[in-house]
Design a protein around this motif. Structure first.
Motif, PDB file in Angstrom:
ATOM      1  N   MET A 270       0.842  -1.199   0.000  1.00  0.00           N
ATOM      2  CA  MET A 270       0.000   0.000   0.000  1.00  0.00           C
ATOM      3  C   MET A 270       0.872   1.242   0.000  1.00  0.00           C
ATOM      4  SD  MET A 270      -2.998  -1.142   2.652  1.00  0.00           S
ATOM      5  CE  MET A 270      -4.097   0.179   2.112  1.00  0.00           C
ATOM      6  N   LEU A 271       0.307   2.347  -0.436  1.00  0.00           N
ATOM      7  CA  LEU A 271       1.033   3.611  -0.407  1.00  0.00           C
ATOM      8  C   LEU A 271       1.360   3.980   1.035  1.00  0.00           C
ATOM      9  CD1 LEU A 271      -1.108   5.597  -2.996  1.00  0.00           C
ATOM     10  CD2 LEU A 271       1.196   4.687  -3.360  1.00  0.00           C
ATOM     11  N   ARG A 272       2.582   4.432   1.248  1.00  0.00           N
ATOM     12  CA  ARG A 272       3.013   4.783   2.598  1.00  0.00           C
ATOM     13  C   ARG A 272       2.567   6.206   2.927  1.00  0.00           C
ATOM     14  NH1 ARG A 272       9.058   3.364   1.072  1.00  0.00           N
ATOM     15  NH2 ARG A 272       8.226   4.424  -0.769  1.00  0.00           N
ATOM     16  N   PRO A 273       1.850   6.401   4.026  1.00  0.00           N
ATOM     17  CA  PRO A 273       1.402   7.751   4.398  1.00  0.00           C
ATOM     18  C   PRO A 273       2.571   8.721   4.505  1.00  0.00           C
ATOM     19  CG  PRO A 273       0.344   6.089   5.772  1.00  0.00           C
ATOM     20  CD  PRO A 273       1.401   5.380   4.983  1.00  0.00           C
ATOM     21  N   GLY A 274       2.431   9.896   3.904  1.00  0.00           N
ATOM     22  CA  GLY A 274       3.476  10.905   3.962  1.00  0.00           C
ATOM     23  C   GLY A 274       4.575  10.751   2.935  1.00  0.00           C
ATOM     24  N   SER A 275       4.573   9.644   2.177  1.00  0.00           N
ATOM     25  CA  SER A 275       5.603   9.432   1.164  1.00  0.00           C
ATOM     26  C   SER A 275       5.397  10.384  -0.003  1.00  0.00           C
ATOM     27  CB  SER A 275       5.569   7.989   0.656  1.00  0.00           C
ATOM     28  OG  SER A 275       4.342   7.739  -0.005  1.00  0.00           O
ATOM     29  N   PHE A 276       6.435  10.537  -0.822  1.00  0.00           N
ATOM     30  CA  PHE A 276       6.336  11.426  -1.974  1.00  0.00           C
ATOM     31  C   PHE A 276       5.209  10.995  -2.904  1.00  0.00           C
ATOM     32  CE2 PHE A 276       7.590  12.362  -6.419  1.00  0.00           C
ATOM     33  CZ  PHE A 276       7.511  13.749  -6.357  1.00  0.00           C
ATOM     34  N   GLU A 277       5.087   9.675  -3.121  1.00  0.00           N
ATOM     35  CA  GLU A 277       4.053   9.206  -4.033  1.00  0.00           C
ATOM     36  C   GLU A 277       2.648   9.462  -3.476  1.00  0.00           C
ATOM     37  OE1 GLU A 277       6.159   5.511  -2.234  1.00  0.00           O
ATOM     38  OE2 GLU A 277       6.710   7.466  -3.045  1.00  0.00           O
ATOM     39  N   SER A 278       2.485   9.312  -2.160  1.00  0.00           N
ATOM     40  CA  SER A 278       1.176   9.599  -1.557  1.00  0.00           C
ATOM     41  C   SER A 278       0.826  11.074  -1.697  1.00  0.00           C
ATOM     42  CB  SER A 278       1.179   9.206  -0.076  1.00  0.00           C
ATOM     43  OG  SER A 278       1.253   7.810   0.080  1.00  0.00           O
ATOM     44  N   ARG A 279       1.794  11.935  -1.453  1.00  0.00           N
ATOM     45  CA  ARG A 279       1.545  13.374  -1.549  1.00  0.00           C
ATOM     46  C   ARG A 279       1.282  13.794  -2.997  1.00  0.00           C
ATOM     47  NH1 ARG A 279       5.743  16.305  -0.453  1.00  0.00           N
ATOM     48  NH2 ARG A 279       7.296  14.631  -0.308  1.00  0.00           N
ATOM     49  N   LEU A 280       1.984  13.152  -3.927  1.00  0.00           N
ATOM     50  CA  LEU A 280       1.785  13.466  -5.345  1.00  0.00           C
ATOM     51  C   LEU A 280       0.353  13.149  -5.764  1.00  0.00           C
ATOM     52  CD1 LEU A 280       3.593  14.323  -7.891  1.00  0.00           C
ATOM     53  CD2 LEU A 280       3.496  11.897  -8.481  1.00  0.00           C
ATOM     54  N   LEU A 281      -0.149  11.970  -5.356  1.00  0.00           N
ATOM     55  CA  LEU A 281      -1.512  11.583  -5.708  1.00  0.00           C
ATOM     56  C   LEU A 281      -2.540  12.459  -4.988  1.00  0.00           C
ATOM     57  CD1 LEU A 281      -1.307   7.677  -5.759  1.00  0.00           C
ATOM     58  CD2 LEU A 281      -1.224   9.252  -7.681  1.00  0.00           C
ATOM     59  N   ARG A 282      -2.278  12.753  -3.722  1.00  0.00           N
ATOM     60  CA  ARG A 282      -3.220  13.608  -2.983  1.00  0.00           C
ATOM     61  C   ARG A 282      -3.277  14.986  -3.607  1.00  0.00           C
ATOM     62  NH1 ARG A 282      -2.951  17.133   1.397  1.00  0.00           N
ATOM     63  NH2 ARG A 282      -0.751  16.706   1.780  1.00  0.00           N
ATOM     64  N   ASN A 283      -2.145  15.475  -4.040  1.00  0.00           N
ATOM     65  CA  ASN A 283      -2.101  16.793  -4.679  1.00  0.00           C
ATOM     66  C   ASN A 283      -2.953  16.802  -5.949  1.00  0.00           C
ATOM     67  OD1 ASN A 283      -1.094  19.477  -4.740  1.00  0.00           O
ATOM     68  ND2 ASN A 283       0.397  18.904  -6.297  1.00  0.00           N
ATOM     69  N   ALA A 284      -2.854  15.711  -6.724  1.00  0.00           N
ATOM     70  CA  ALA A 284      -3.645  15.626  -7.958  1.00  0.00           C
ATOM     71  C   ALA A 284      -5.128  15.434  -7.657  1.00  0.00           C
ATOM     72  CB  ALA A 284      -3.131  14.482  -8.823  1.00  0.00           C
ATOM     73  N   ALA A 285      -5.431  14.604  -6.652  1.00  0.00           N
ATOM     74  CA  ALA A 285      -6.829  14.311  -6.337  1.00  0.00           C
ATOM     75  C   ALA A 285      -7.539  15.511  -5.720  1.00  0.00           C
ATOM     76  CB  ALA A 285      -6.910  13.116  -5.386  1.00  0.00           C
TER      77      ALA A 285
END
Length: 574
Positions: A270-285
């Protein structure tokens, strides 16, 4: 306002890293987590000084604009530069080690990617903060960037290594501009062009749908796009960015906020909370322009809110290069998503069969694993075919691959173990998940897992093995709270296994995920004259299936000889 928000995020990040700075060594320190390349062990070196985190920290300190932070960075940079290999006759010229505690010559196998990873940070230090560096440090960093560029150019990574192809293009292109070396600028521009041409031929990135590496590719292409002065490279990077964002957006599952599979490379299910990839997706969403991250193109942003059913399949290799083809299939609907490859190894970074399920408003994952003494076994080979929520898959064995890593940890077909099993693992939010075995047999399945409103069902269609028929077991891991539907191939005293001596080792299964069971017909049989194990599933008069050799073979032979019949096209893949 957006700039102010970005600076606040940076300052908060720097404050969080304050306690990890060693003022004596002048580097960042942290727990040992690396498993590849290094000879250091967690038992003897629980804490290490990492060079890449230190290079990233030094750049962030300078980017803050605060004099006290800048002074710290100016103390760190000579230490970082001083650990680079500058021996002109060395095969690792231009490369850095992972840790201050371990010189390059003492590593198990030096990681040439570190010329790229650390080189990119030093390029940005020189570009953004040239006037804040004293002359001696400026010259030392110029020398470091030149050496990194030469290492990258000499290694000449091809477009198949997607994130490093992009990162090396940035280091050489922008690094060449910064130090005034046109040969590197030209090389970086051509490398971008090669990456775009290859991607357009294939229709995707070779490093397909990776939650950890696609964001790095996006970041590096974004850096090229914003930092270079070369108009050709700006255009190339923009076109590549669209490819990367398209793959990312199409695989986002809004309900679970997870990255739908399958994944070519991933370090966690699963995506790790606070990781770069999580933040990237949250930013887009969330369309939050205040976050200091690359932005998703507007025309692709709708995918981050799209809960309509979608189903797509993508070939991921150039068949003329590999001699075989593998397909990536993804099915996304409102409550869950499910993805699989058609051919690959069971390495711990592969996600050959993985799904995400809405479990009462939180995400659970379902993942196929082949475990040897509790660790993923990369000598196991996966073959599968998927039609939306159904997957027929098989496992057979390679003679010439590795244990926990396919290349760095070779076993040559011989290993010791006390436990060998195939597992359907359920993790993430497992609250309320119910495992069933007995009642599901009446429906033709060995076991099931009820997750939220969905039910995962699995059955062994056939097994042909010197080790006998696998035993079904329902398991709960006290270590990480995961649940498992296990097919136990061997469990007992530790013993030596020689795959070369096995005459038969193949297992085929049917996997389904849905709110209710569809009417399916499925089966598996051993064709003795061809010595293959066949498995098939029929739905509404349409059939899909696989055929895999029962005798272990070399990995290249298995990739060619493991056959897939796609349900919708009803044709056999090479």
């Amino acid at each position: 306002m957006a700039g102010s928000g970005r600076n606040q995020d940076l300052l908060a990040s720097l404050a969080a890293r304050e306690e990890s700075y060693d003022s004596e060594v002048k580097l960042q320190f942290g727990p040992m987590t690396s498993t590849y390349h290094t000879a250091l062990k967690k038992e003897t070196h629980p804490v290490v000084h990492g060079l890449f985190p230190s290079a990233a920290y030094a750049l962030d300190l300078l980017d803050s604009g605060l004099p006290a932070y800048a002074d710290r960075a100016l103390q760190m940079l000579p230490v970082i530069a001083g650990l680079q290999d500058l021996r002109s006759d060395s095969p690792t010229y231009g490369v850095w080690p992972y840790f201050y505690e371990e010189p390059l010559d003492e590593m198990d196998s030096p990681d040439w990617n570190y010329a790229d990873f650390i080189g990119k940070k030093l390029v940005l230090v020189l570009k953004r903060h040239h006037d804040h560096l004293h002359e001696e440090l400026r010259q030392r960093l110029t020398e470091a960037v030149e050496a990194a560029c030469r290492a990258i150019k000499k290694r000449d990574v091809g477009p198949g290594y997607t994130n490093i192809a992009a990162m090396g293009a940035f280091v050489t292109l922008v690094g060449g501009e910064v130090i005034g070396a046109e040969e590197f600028v030209e090389y970086g521009r051509n490398r971008l062009r090669r990456l775009l041409d290859y991607t357009m031929r294939l229709g995707t990135f070779v490093e397909f749908n990776s939650p950890c590496y696609t964001p790095i590719t996006i970041e590096e292409l974004h850096h090229v796009h914003t930092e270079t002065n070369d108009p050709v490279s700006i255009d190339l990077s923009e076109r590549l960015l669209h490819w990367a964002w398209k793959m990312t957006a199409e695989h986002y599952h809004p309900r679970t906020k997870q990255w739908a599979g399958p994944h070519s490379r991933s370090y966690s299910a699963m995506l790790r909370p606070g990781s770069f990839e999580s933040r990237l997706l949250r930013n887009a969403a969330e369309e939050d322009a205040g976050l200091p991250l690359p932005r998703c193109p507007q025309e692709l942003a709708r995918y981050f809110h799209l809960e309509e059913e979608r189903y797509f399949r993508q070939p991921i290799f150039l068949e003329e290069e590999t001699g075989y083809q593998s397909y990536a299939t993804t099915y996304i609907q409102q409550a869950y998503c499910l993805g699989s490859f058609s051919k690959d190894m069971m390495w711990n970074q592969r996600r050959n069969l993985i799904g995400y399920v809405d479990n009462g408003g939180k995400a659970a994952y379902v993942q196929l694993r082949v475990l040897k003494d509790g660790k993923d076994f990369s000598s196991a080979v996966f073959t599968g075919v998927q039609d939306r929520s159904e997957i027929v898959f098989g496992i057979n064995m390679a003679l010439d691959y590795g244990d926990w890593h396919p290349v760095l940890d070779p076993i040559h077909g011989v290993f010791e173990a006390e436990d060998l099993r195939i597992r359907i693992e359920i993790g993430g939010h497992t609250g309320g998940v119910e495992l069933r075995a007995g009642p599901e047999r009446e429906l033709g399945f060995d076991a099931a897992a009820v997750i939220g409103e969905q039910t995962v069902r699995v059955t062994c269609l056939s097994a042909v093995s010197d080790l006998g028929v696998p035993r079904v077991a329902l398991t709960l891991s006290e270590h990480d709270g995961t649940l498992g539907i296990d097919y136990v191939i061997y469990e007992g005293q530790r013993k030596r296994f020689n795959i070369h001596e096995w005459k038969q080792a193949a297992w085929v299964f049917l996997f389904t995920m849905s709110a209710r069971t569809e009417e399916l017909r499925a089966g598996g049989e051993h064709t003795t004259n061809e010595d293959v194990l066949n498995a098939w599933c029929e739905k509404r008069g349409r059939r899909m299936g696989i055929s895999i050799p029962v005798k272990p073979g070399r990995i290249a032979e298995l990739y060619r000889n493991n056959i897939v019949m796609l349900m919708d096209e009803e044709e056999v893949s090479p």
